[in-house]
Structure formats: C-alpha cells, structure tokens
Design an enzyme around this catalytic site. Structure first.
Site, PDB file in Angstrom:
ATOM      1  N   ARG A 177      -0.626  13.931 -38.094  1.00  0.00           N
ATOM      2  CA  ARG A 177       0.433  13.728 -37.106  1.00  0.00           C
ATOM      3  C   ARG A 177       0.018  14.259 -35.737  1.00  0.00           C
ATOM      4  O   ARG A 177       0.412  13.708 -34.706  1.00  0.00           O
ATOM      5  CB  ARG A 177       1.717  14.429 -37.565  1.00  0.00           C
ATOM      6  N   ASP A 226       3.792  22.328 -41.728  1.00  0.00           N
ATOM      7  CA  ASP A 226       4.968  21.651 -42.261  1.00  0.00           C
ATOM      8  C   ASP A 226       6.123  22.643 -42.373  1.00  0.00           C
ATOM      9  O   ASP A 226       6.049  23.618 -43.126  1.00  0.00           O
ATOM     10  CB  ASP A 226       4.629  21.062 -43.631  1.00  0.00           C
ATOM     11  N   ASN A 228      13.723  21.592 -32.406  1.00  0.00           N
ATOM     12  CA  ASN A 228      14.064  20.176 -32.411  1.00  0.00           C
ATOM     13  C   ASN A 228      13.877  19.505 -33.767  1.00  0.00           C
ATOM     14  O   ASN A 228      14.617  18.596 -34.122  1.00  0.00           O
ATOM     15  CB  ASN A 228      13.191  19.467 -31.357  1.00  0.00           C
ATOM     16  N   TYR A 257      22.962  17.338 -45.312  1.00  0.00           N
ATOM     17  CA  TYR A 257      22.571  17.252 -43.898  1.00  0.00           C
ATOM     18  C   TYR A 257      23.641  17.894 -43.015  1.00  0.00           C
ATOM     19  O   TYR A 257      23.324  18.700 -42.121  1.00  0.00           O
ATOM     20  CB  TYR A 257      22.370  15.793 -43.503  1.00  0.00           C
ATOM     21  N   LYS A 261      23.286  21.328 -40.552  1.00  0.00           N
ATOM     22  CA  LYS A 261      23.530  21.322 -39.112  1.00  0.00           C
ATOM     23  C   LYS A 261      24.666  22.275 -38.724  1.00  0.00           C
ATOM     24  O   LYS A 261      24.673  22.806 -37.608  1.00  0.00           O
ATOM     25  CB  LYS A 261      23.834  19.891 -38.651  1.00  0.00           C
ATOM     26  N   VAL A 297      20.977   8.949 -31.726  1.00  0.00           N
ATOM     27  CA  VAL A 297      19.939   8.501 -30.803  1.00  0.00           C
ATOM     28  C   VAL A 297      19.018   7.477 -31.470  1.00  0.00           C
ATOM     29  O   VAL A 297      18.733   7.552 -32.667  1.00  0.00           O
ATOM     30  CB  VAL A 297      19.098   9.702 -30.306  1.00  0.00           C
ATOM     31  N   THR A 335      16.061   6.824 -32.480  1.00  0.00           N
ATOM     32  CA  THR A 335      14.783   7.384 -32.895  1.00  0.00           C
ATOM     33  C   THR A 335      14.452   6.841 -34.279  1.00  0.00           C
ATOM     34  O   THR A 335      15.203   6.041 -34.841  1.00  0.00           O
ATOM     35  CB  THR A 335      14.858   8.923 -32.970  1.00  0.00           C
TER      36      THR A 335
END
Length: 254
Positions: free
Chosen positions: A36, A54, A80, A151, A155, A182, A184
């Site tokens: 990556r 990771d 992020n 999830y 958050k 967004v 993405t």
C-alpha cells in the site's frame, strides 16, 4: 506544522495529506503495508516520512508509534483510518475484532504510545448516534455479530475518547469529526459528499490559527460544531470506556 495522518494511502486521509502538503506543512504518511505504501509514490518526496503497519494488529500498532516517534513529536495527529467491515471477516466475531481494532483500539493505543501532540483529531461518523449501548461486550464475545452495530459502536467510542482527552489533557486540543457520507472506497460512488468537503474540517483543525479551531472537546461536521450522542459526553461512560480500552490493549493512557 508537522501532522501525522493514519490511513493516508487513499480516500480522506490522502486528500488531507495533499491539502496540508500543498499548504506547506510537514506531513507524515501512513500505509497498512509495504504494498500500500507504494501508492504514495507521488507524495513521498514531499512528505516528512511514512509509517507502515496494520492498525488491526496490536503489535504493528506499537511499531507504527515507534516509527512516528523516531521522526519527532507531531504538532497534530489525524486519526483518519477506519473500516466498516473487512471483506471475508464481516460475518464472524473476528470481523468485529478488525472493526474495533482499527476504529477504536488503534487510535487509543497510538494516543497513549506516541509523543503527545498539541492537537488530536479523531474521525467518527454520524452513525455513532446509533451505537449507544453497554460496555460489557464491546468486543462481541457474547452478542450475535452485527456489522452495522459494531461500526456504529466503534465510532461512538472514538467520539467519547476525544471528549475524554479534552478534559484529561487540557493542554491538548482534542476534537472529533464527522466527515459525512463521502465518495470514497468505503462510502461508494453514490455518496452525496465530495472528498474535498469530507477532508476539509480535519485538515483545518490540524493547522488553523482560527480561534474556533482551538476550542477543545467539540464534535464537528462540515466546519461547524454539533452536539454528539449524549452517551459520548457522559463522564461516567467515558471513564468506563477508557478502563475497558486499557484492559483490552494492555496499554495505559498517560
């Protein structure tokens, strides 16, 4: 300003890195793997460094912290990196291990292990308001695995972490950001928010001299403060969460 951005190989992290580099700031990038990291070839010549590891792995998260600390103390850190559910792992409790690890445990560990910056920015989601619940099974050892719930909870926890740090470390500006839905790789092509809008708030919080950006303990959405879920602001919930994160990671927050 020197800024470290997790998950900066694509999406919002890469967009924030490009914005801050264009403004003349020093940026330390992060990639999940060497493969990556190769996608950062266009940014690396202008960057202050690249940390590789990771965030789903506790050992590699430790290694990321050591790599960044070796570069020097950051002025700001943008936490992020995030996942919804990893392919092939989203129907088992192990899938939640990835969600919780990347979205909550890794930001907590990096916060505890890295030299303390002046600003901390944690990316959350408006879905955190659907994550309210008990803390006795945040690693999904007892409940039936639910990817969307996992999830949302992860958050919620990161918002609570940001608000906890605002009162624990008064010399640090700690903020949580909802970038919106967004366009993405995670959000998909049908998402209503463009990537420039999605990265703007966290990039601004990391370096701005605007007095508004210097107010700690806020939850931001598109450059405006908003009230987060009530549970995230509850001091008893924050304290209990931090105790649980310490238990799960074996890492104590200074």
């Amino acid at each position: 300003m020197r800024v470290f951005i997790t998950g900066s190989t694509d999406g919002l992290g890469r967009a924030a890195a490009r914005t801050l580099l264009r403004q003349g700031h020093e940026v330390v990038l992060h990639a999940r793997s060497g493969e990556r990291a190769s996608t950062l070839a266009d940014l690396v010549p202008r960057a202050a460094g690249v940390a590789v590891g990771d965030l789903a792995s506790r050992a590699q998260t430790w290694h990321i912290a050591r790599q960044v600390n070796a570069i020097g103390t950051m002025d700001a850190i943008i936490h992020n990196a995030g996942v919804y559910a990893r392919p092939g792992r989203d129907t088992t409790p192990e899938g939640h291990a990835g969600t919780l690890a990347v979205n909550t445990l890794a930001p907590y560990m990096l916060t505890a292990l890295m030299a303390r910056p002046r600003r901390l920015i944690y990316l959350s989601s408006g879905l955190h308001r659907q994550g309210e619940g008990p803390l006795d099974d945040i690693d999904w050892q007892e409940r039936r695995w639910d990817p969307s719930r996992a999830y949302a909870e992860s958050k919620l926890y990161v918002v609570a972490l940001a608000l906890f740090l605002a009162r624990r470390w008064p010399g640090v500006i700690s903020s949580a950001v909802d970038p919106g839905w967004v366009r993405t790789r995670m959000g998909g092509p049908g998402a209503p928010v463009g990537i420039d809008t999605g990265q703007r708030t966290q990039s601004w919080l990391a370096v701005s001299t605007d007095p508004e950006a210097h107010i700690s303990g806020r939850y931001w959405h598109h450059m405006k403060p908003e009230p987060p879920a009530a549970q995230a602001t509850d001091h008893a919930f924050q304290d209990a969460l931090l105790a649980r994160l310490r238990e799960l990671t074996g890492v104590a927050l200074p």
